[in-house]
Design a protein around this motif. Sequence first.
Motif, PDB file in Angstrom:
ATOM      1  N   SER A 129      55.190  51.370  46.543  1.00 13.91           N
ATOM      2  CA  SER A 129      56.235  50.617  45.731  1.00 13.91           C
ATOM      3  C   SER A 129      57.306  51.167  46.334  1.00 13.91           C
ATOM      4  O   SER A 129      57.495  52.169  46.804  1.00 13.91           O
ATOM      5  CB  SER A 129      55.357  51.027  44.175  1.00 13.91           C
ATOM      6  OG  SER A 129      55.493  52.544  44.746  1.00 13.91           O
ATOM      7  N   THR A 172      60.269  53.413  45.384  1.00 13.84           N
ATOM      8  CA  THR A 172      60.463  54.324  44.506  1.00 13.84           C
ATOM      9  C   THR A 172      62.111  55.194  44.218  1.00 13.84           C
ATOM     10  O   THR A 172      62.770  55.387  43.693  1.00 13.84           O
ATOM     11  CB  THR A 172      59.947  55.787  45.367  1.00 13.84           C
ATOM     12  OG1 THR A 172      60.740  56.317  46.805  1.00 13.84           O
ATOM     13  CG2 THR A 172      58.586  55.773  44.950  1.00 13.84           C
ATOM     14  N   PRO A 194      66.847  56.669  41.036  1.00 11.78           N
ATOM     15  CA  PRO A 194      65.295  56.791  41.193  1.00 11.78           C
ATOM     16  C   PRO A 194      65.653  55.687  41.355  1.00 11.78           C
ATOM     17  O   PRO A 194      65.917  54.935  40.500  1.00 11.78           O
ATOM     18  CB  PRO A 194      65.203  57.765  40.483  1.00 11.78           C
ATOM     19  CG  PRO A 194      66.113  58.666  39.793  1.00 11.78           C
ATOM     20  CD  PRO A 194      67.722  57.786  39.955  1.00 11.78           C
ATOM     21  N   TYR A 195      64.326  54.151  41.673  1.00 11.42           N
ATOM     22  CA  TYR A 195      64.222  53.417  41.315  1.00 11.42           C
ATOM     23  C   TYR A 195      63.751  52.873  39.785  1.00 11.42           C
ATOM     24  O   TYR A 195      64.190  51.633  39.277  1.00 11.42           O
ATOM     25  CB  TYR A 195      62.818  52.283  42.144  1.00 11.42           C
ATOM     26  CG  TYR A 195      62.884  50.679  42.155  1.00 11.42           C
ATOM     27  CD1 TYR A 195      64.312  50.506  42.774  1.00 11.42           C
ATOM     28  CD2 TYR A 195      61.924  50.775  41.334  1.00 11.42           C
ATOM     29  CE1 TYR A 195      64.575  49.431  42.371  1.00 11.42           C
ATOM     30  CE2 TYR A 195      62.679  49.064  41.485  1.00 11.42           C
ATOM     31  CZ  TYR A 195      63.621  48.773  42.124  1.00 11.42           C
ATOM     32  OH  TYR A 195      63.508  46.734  41.718  1.00 11.42           O
ATOM     33  N   ARG A 196      62.878  53.860  38.740  1.00 15.07           N
ATOM     34  CA  ARG A 196      62.788  53.708  37.393  1.00 15.07           C
ATOM     35  C   ARG A 196      64.565  53.871  36.808  1.00 15.07           C
ATOM     36  O   ARG A 196      64.893  52.954  35.386  1.00 15.07           O
ATOM     37  CB  ARG A 196      62.330  55.429  36.791  1.00 15.07           C
ATOM     38  CG  ARG A 196      62.942  56.387  37.141  1.00 15.07           C
ATOM     39  CD  ARG A 196      62.910  57.610  36.322  1.00 15.07           C
ATOM     40  NE  ARG A 196      63.511  58.950  36.163  1.00 15.07           N
ATOM     41  CZ  ARG A 196      63.318  58.926  37.070  1.00 15.07           C
ATOM     42  NH1 ARG A 196      62.251  59.322  38.735  1.00 15.07           N
ATOM     43  NH2 ARG A 196      64.011  60.759  37.237  1.00 15.07           N
ATOM     44  N   TRP A 197      65.540  53.534  36.762  1.00 15.55           N
ATOM     45  CA  TRP A 197      66.859  53.489  36.883  1.00 15.55           C
ATOM     46  C   TRP A 197      67.097  51.705  36.460  1.00 15.55           C
ATOM     47  O   TRP A 197      67.873  51.830  35.704  1.00 15.55           O
ATOM     48  CB  TRP A 197      68.127  54.587  37.678  1.00 15.55           C
ATOM     49  CG  TRP A 197      68.151  56.124  36.883  1.00 15.55           C
ATOM     50  CD1 TRP A 197      67.291  56.853  36.001  1.00 15.55           C
ATOM     51  CD2 TRP A 197      68.688  56.673  37.093  1.00 15.55           C
ATOM     52  NE1 TRP A 197      67.474  57.980  36.475  1.00 15.55           N
ATOM     53  CE2 TRP A 197      68.259  58.267  37.299  1.00 15.55           C
ATOM     54  CE3 TRP A 197      70.154  56.426  38.599  1.00 15.55           C
ATOM     55  CZ2 TRP A 197      69.512  58.976  37.302  1.00 15.55           C
ATOM     56  CZ3 TRP A 197      71.036  57.902  38.233  1.00 15.55           C
ATOM     57  CH2 TRP A 197      70.696  59.324  37.628  1.00 15.55           C
ATOM     58  N   ARG A 221      67.292  48.580  35.858  1.00 11.34           N
ATOM     59  CA  ARG A 221      66.973  47.651  34.869  1.00 11.34           C
ATOM     60  C   ARG A 221      66.533  45.946  35.027  1.00 11.34           C
ATOM     61  O   ARG A 221      66.174  45.608  34.256  1.00 11.34           O
ATOM     62  CB  ARG A 221      68.073  47.194  33.956  1.00 11.34           C
ATOM     63  CG  ARG A 221      68.257  49.040  33.206  1.00 11.34           C
ATOM     64  CD  ARG A 221      66.692  49.293  32.213  1.00 11.34           C
ATOM     65  NE  ARG A 221      66.642  50.587  32.266  1.00 11.34           N
ATOM     66  CZ  ARG A 221      65.014  51.004  31.742  1.00 11.34           C
ATOM     67  NH1 ARG A 221      64.498  50.214  32.884  1.00 11.34           N
ATOM     68  NH2 ARG A 221      64.823  52.567  32.274  1.00 11.34           N
ATOM     69  N   ILE A 272      71.688  48.696  36.645  1.00 13.76           N
ATOM     70  CA  ILE A 272      70.877  50.180  36.793  1.00 13.76           C
ATOM     71  C   ILE A 272      71.545  51.125  35.420  1.00 13.76           C
ATOM     72  O   ILE A 272      72.341  50.855  34.161  1.00 13.76           O
ATOM     73  CB  ILE A 272      71.102  51.469  37.896  1.00 13.76           C
ATOM     74  CG1 ILE A 272      71.891  51.961  37.570  1.00 13.76           C
ATOM     75  CG2 ILE A 272      70.416  51.342  38.887  1.00 13.76           C
ATOM     76  CD1 ILE A 272      73.046  52.998  38.499  1.00 13.76           C
ATOM     77  N   ASN A 273      70.532  52.118  34.947  1.00 15.98           N
ATOM     78  CA  ASN A 273      70.772  52.999  33.210  1.00 15.98           C
ATOM     79  C   ASN A 273      72.525  53.764  33.148  1.00 15.98           C
ATOM     80  O   ASN A 273      72.762  53.564  34.664  1.00 15.98           O
ATOM     81  CB  ASN A 273      69.950  53.877  32.650  1.00 15.98           C
ATOM     82  CG  ASN A 273      68.800  53.441  32.319  1.00 15.98           C
ATOM     83  OD1 ASN A 273      68.546  52.452  32.255  1.00 15.98           O
ATOM     84  ND2 ASN A 273      67.837  53.848  32.855  1.00 15.98           N
TER      85      ASN A 273
END
Length: 98
Positions: A38, A40, A65-68, A70, A78-79
């Motif tokens: 994945s 990251t 970080p990839y979690r940002w 959207r 991103i956020n």
Amino acid sequence: MDGTPEEITTLVGREVYSNNGVFVGEVEDIRLDLDRQSVTGLALTALNDELFRDRIDPGKGVLIPYRWVRAVGDVILINDVVERLKDPEEEEESSAIA
């Protein structure tokens, strides 16, 4: 994204914007977790000078970080967390004695 190599490589070169429409930078590289297969993180260069001027040396990049992320399309959204860098609480500088 389903993680296929074709899709991952298409991220490189895309512009990154906050979800409020502020340009953040351009994707230069991808950080991968090979065990989980994945993405990251995204390594950004060509950064928005207004956001990063006093935090990142010219010519350097940042890893977000990839979690940002959207949304991924023609650009990456991103956020708005990065935008908050513009308004740091740097009151210590303003009270410096000459």
